[in-house]
Design a protein around this motif. Structure first.
Motif, PDB file in Angstrom:
ATOM      1  N   CYS A  94       0.737  -1.591  -0.200  1.00 37.94           N
ATOM      2  CA  CYS A  94      -0.051   0.094   0.280  1.00 37.94           C
ATOM      3  C   CYS A  94       1.248   1.488   0.235  1.00 37.94           C
ATOM      4  CB  CYS A  94      -0.927  -0.089   1.375  1.00 37.94           C
ATOM      5  SG  CYS A  94      -2.241  -1.496   1.178  1.00 37.94           S
ATOM      6  N   GLU A  95       0.471   2.170  -0.773  1.00 37.35           N
ATOM      7  CA  GLU A  95       1.086   3.788  -0.649  1.00 37.35           C
ATOM      8  C   GLU A  95       1.430   3.593   0.898  1.00 37.35           C
ATOM      9  OE1 GLU A  95       0.648   5.723  -4.821  1.00 37.35           O
ATOM     10  OE2 GLU A  95      -1.226   5.376  -4.146  1.00 37.35           O
ATOM     11  N   SER A  96       2.099   4.859   1.301  1.00 42.72           N
ATOM     12  CA  SER A  96       2.015   5.037   2.230  1.00 42.72           C
ATOM     13  C   SER A  96       1.031   5.978   3.629  1.00 42.72           C
ATOM     14  CB  SER A  96       3.781   5.912   2.530  1.00 42.72           C
ATOM     15  OG  SER A  96       3.266   7.364   2.016  1.00 42.72           O
ATOM     16  N   TYR A  97       0.348   6.703   2.502  1.00 42.99           N
ATOM     17  CA  TYR A  97      -0.542   7.482   2.947  1.00 42.99           C
ATOM     18  C   TYR A  97      -1.703   6.456   3.247  1.00 42.99           C
ATOM     19  CZ  TYR A  97      -1.926   7.896  -2.130  1.00 42.99           C
ATOM     20  OH  TYR A  97      -2.023   7.696  -3.228  1.00 42.99           O
ATOM     21  N   CYS A  98      -2.160   5.284   2.569  1.00 41.95           N
ATOM     22  CA  CYS A  98      -2.999   4.485   2.372  1.00 41.95           C
ATOM     23  C   CYS A  98      -3.328   3.533   4.607  1.00 41.95           C
ATOM     24  CB  CYS A  98      -3.918   2.966   1.398  1.00 41.95           C
ATOM     25  SG  CYS A  98      -3.126   4.460   0.162  1.00 41.95           S
ATOM     26  N   SER A  99      -4.026   2.927   4.344  1.00 38.75           N
ATOM     27  CA  SER A  99      -4.136   1.562   5.416  1.00 38.75           C
ATOM     28  C   SER A  99      -4.477   0.710   5.047  1.00 38.75           C
ATOM     29  CB  SER A  99      -5.604   2.320   6.798  1.00 38.75           C
ATOM     30  OG  SER A  99      -6.534   2.416   6.112  1.00 38.75           O
ATOM     31  N   CYS A 100      -4.795  -0.389   5.713  1.00 42.41           N
ATOM     32  CA  CYS A 100      -4.575  -1.813   5.297  1.00 42.41           C
ATOM     33  C   CYS A 100      -6.009  -2.463   6.088  1.00 42.41           C
ATOM     34  CB  CYS A 100      -2.789  -3.163   6.259  1.00 42.41           C
ATOM     35  SG  CYS A 100      -2.185  -2.730   4.877  1.00 42.41           S
ATOM     36  N   THR A 101      -6.559  -3.041   5.679  1.00 41.96           N
ATOM     37  CA  THR A 101      -7.928  -3.724   6.191  1.00 41.96           C
ATOM     38  C   THR A 101      -7.666  -4.821   5.234  1.00 41.96           C
ATOM     39  OG1 THR A 101     -10.066  -3.692   6.301  1.00 41.96           O
ATOM     40  CG2 THR A 101      -9.025  -2.904   4.400  1.00 41.96           C
ATOM     41  N   THR A 102      -8.891  -5.936   5.640  1.00 45.91           N
ATOM     42  CA  THR A 102      -9.087  -7.072   5.429  1.00 45.91           C
ATOM     43  C   THR A 102     -10.294  -7.259   4.635  1.00 45.91           C
ATOM     44  OG1 THR A 102      -7.630  -8.334   7.300  1.00 45.91           O
ATOM     45  CG2 THR A 102      -9.107  -9.920   5.585  1.00 45.91           C
ATOM     46  N   ASP A 103      -9.918  -7.871   3.567  1.00 43.04           N
ATOM     47  CA  ASP A 103     -10.877  -8.376   2.625  1.00 43.04           C
ATOM     48  C   ASP A 103     -12.145  -9.434   2.697  1.00 43.04           C
ATOM     49  OD1 ASP A 103     -10.508 -10.582   1.839  1.00 43.04           O
ATOM     50  OD2 ASP A 103      -9.155  -9.179  -0.581  1.00 43.04           O
ATOM     51  N   GLU A 104     -13.037  -9.623   1.922  1.00 46.42           N
ATOM     52  CA  GLU A 104     -14.365 -10.601   2.482  1.00 46.42           C
ATOM     53  C   GLU A 104     -13.776 -11.499   2.222  1.00 46.42           C
ATOM     54  OE1 GLU A 104     -14.760  -9.632  -1.705  1.00 46.42           O
ATOM     55  OE2 GLU A 104     -14.705  -8.291  -0.179  1.00 46.42           O
ATOM     56  N   LEU A 105     -13.075 -12.005   1.326  1.00 51.15           N
ATOM     57  CA  LEU A 105     -12.076 -13.296   1.816  1.00 51.15           C
ATOM     58  C   LEU A 105     -10.195 -13.214   2.547  1.00 51.15           C
ATOM     59  CD1 LEU A 105     -12.121 -13.783  -2.129  1.00 51.15           C
ATOM     60  CD2 LEU A 105     -13.709 -14.968  -0.400  1.00 51.15           C
ATOM     61  N   GLY A 106     -10.298 -12.304   2.995  1.00 47.68           N
ATOM     62  CA  GLY A 106      -9.614 -12.909   4.244  1.00 47.68           C
ATOM     63  C   GLY A 106      -8.337 -12.406   3.827  1.00 47.68           C
ATOM     64  N   GLY A 107      -8.580 -11.759   2.356  1.00 49.41           N
ATOM     65  CA  GLY A 107      -6.724 -11.549   1.946  1.00 49.41           C
ATOM     66  C   GLY A 107      -6.605  -9.765   2.489  1.00 49.41           C
ATOM     67  N   ALA A 108      -5.156  -9.044   1.953  1.00 46.23           N
ATOM     68  CA  ALA A 108      -4.911  -8.215   2.397  1.00 46.23           C
ATOM     69  C   ALA A 108      -5.245  -6.816   1.485  1.00 46.23           C
ATOM     70  CB  ALA A 108      -3.473  -8.291   2.337  1.00 46.23           C
TER      71      ALA A 108
END
Length: 399
Positions: A94-108
């Protein structure tokens, strides 16, 4: 750690190398001796993966054996760096100004704002640094600093936005800025200094203040309206009406007629309350040719309304309310001499004057027209009754 490791170390030390290289080699040997083989195996695997695709300056973003991986840490589009976003299922950068989360299948998954750092949101898009959003709603209108927004365009510093109309007829255009102290009036005019625009569509300027109305070279005060711009005549809206007679205007109290100051003068005057501006009539209530077009303020008792015309009986006469009376031996008409008026207010009549036939003269007695010459109940005077029942030339006679 086996004998083979030390044999290799001794062989490397025997080779010619700088002092700094010797120190690095010794430090690596110490670390290798201290770290168990199971832990030391992952950096080897990571190095292998970097060798397969990660360039210098990046690091692998690894989840585990058999799962996707990628290289993170390189510069992104805004001069920052990417960050690793990994789950047990997958990894992504992810670009540095973004945040991480999990999609509906558990992926990044990366969650990024609409605009990058330094940009500003504008409708459905973004404005670049050095510009600002000059619109509302979904429209994307980015103007440079120093400009102003005008509908769907940007006006330069030497321009101003002219807005006019409403709905589909509304226009917003950039026009040359008016000099300081001069008001914009339409797309092509600047009002003279000290004046304001009262009609942008036609480009009309006025020296009058807000709430005032222009009247020739004069400004009508608030609460008044222009009656005659030629002379700057203003009438009060609530208590006066603008009237005119001939070519001259005048302000009269509401409910009052305007008429000639005198018959034939053509100068206006406000009639007294209750009086009506009527045509000058003769003794019959009709308009003679000599008085055609002349008006006068007529009192109600002399005003004649008949056949759509309004006339005024002469002084000394009374109106018969539009009723035409033709007394025997007189001209008759719509007017009656005051001393000959008889009957009631609802049903007036006019007695004969005898001007053409004196013997037919009448008098009003008890609301009826009678002949004092031969009426035995009014012989010579009203109420004089002849005992014999005969009246001759106003005198009672013996039968």
């Amino acid at each position: 750690m086996g004998d083979r490791f030390f044999d290799d170390l001794a062989r490397r030390l025997a080779e010619p190398m700088p002092r700094r290289g010797v120190l690095r080699l010794l430090a690596g040997a110490v670390v290798a001796a201290a770290v168990p083989s199971a832990v030391a195996s992952r950096p080897a695997g990571a190095a292998t993966r970097r060798a397969q695709g990660c360039v210098e300056g990046t690091t692998d973003c690894w989840v585990g054996p058999g799962n996707p991986w990628t290289c993170c840490g390189g510069p992104d589009t805004v001069g920052g760096s990417t960050i690793c976003c990994a789950t047990k299922v997958s990894a992504t950068c992810c670009e540095s100004y973004c945040s991480c989360t999990t999609d509906e299948l558990g992926g990044a998954k990366c969650v990024c704002p609409q605009c990058k750092p330094g940009e500003s949101e504008c409708g459905t898009g973004c404005c670049q640094p050095g510009s600002f959003c000059a619109s509302g709603g979904p429209l994307v209108l980015c103007c440079r600093n120093g400009q102003t927004g005008c509908g769907d365009r940007c006006c330069d510093a030497n321009e101003e936005c002219f807005r006019a109309g409403a709905g589909k007829a509304r226009i917003e255009v950039c026009v040359a800025r008016c000099p300081k102290g001069r008001a914009r009036c339409g797309t092509s005019r600047c009002c003279p200094r000290g004046q304001r625009c009262v009609n942008p569509k036609k480009g009309i300027c006025s020296p009058c203040k807000e709430g005032q109305q222009g009247c020739g070279k004069k400004c009508c005060p608030q609460g008044s309206a222009c009656c005659d711009p030629a002379v700057g005549l203003c009438c009060k809206k609530r208590t006066e009406t603008c009237s005119g007679f001939g070519e001259t205007a005048i302000c009269c109290p509401k409910g009052r007629d305007v008429c000639e100051s005198s018959p034939g003068s053509r100068k206006p005057v406000c009639c007294e309350k209750g009086r009506t501006c009527a045509s000058v009539a003769d003794e019959t209530g009709t308009i003679p040719a000599a008085s055609a077009g002349q008006k006068t303020c007529c009192p109600p008792e002399r005003t004649v309304r008949a056949g759509g015309a309004v006339t005024c009986c002469p002084e000394g006469y009374r109106s018969l309310g539009g009723k035409l009376v033709v007394p025997a031996g007189d001209l008759g008409g719509l007017c009656c001499r005051e001393d000959l008026l008889c009957g009631s207010a609802a049903d007036p009549i006019c007695c004969a004057s005898g001007s053409f036939a004196p013997e037919l003269a009448q008098a009003c007695c008890g609301g009826a027209c009678v002949s004092l010459r031969n009426d035995p109940r009014n012989c010579g005077a009203c109420g004089t009754v002849c005992p014999s029942g005969q009246c001759v030339d106003g005198l009672c006679v013996v039968a």
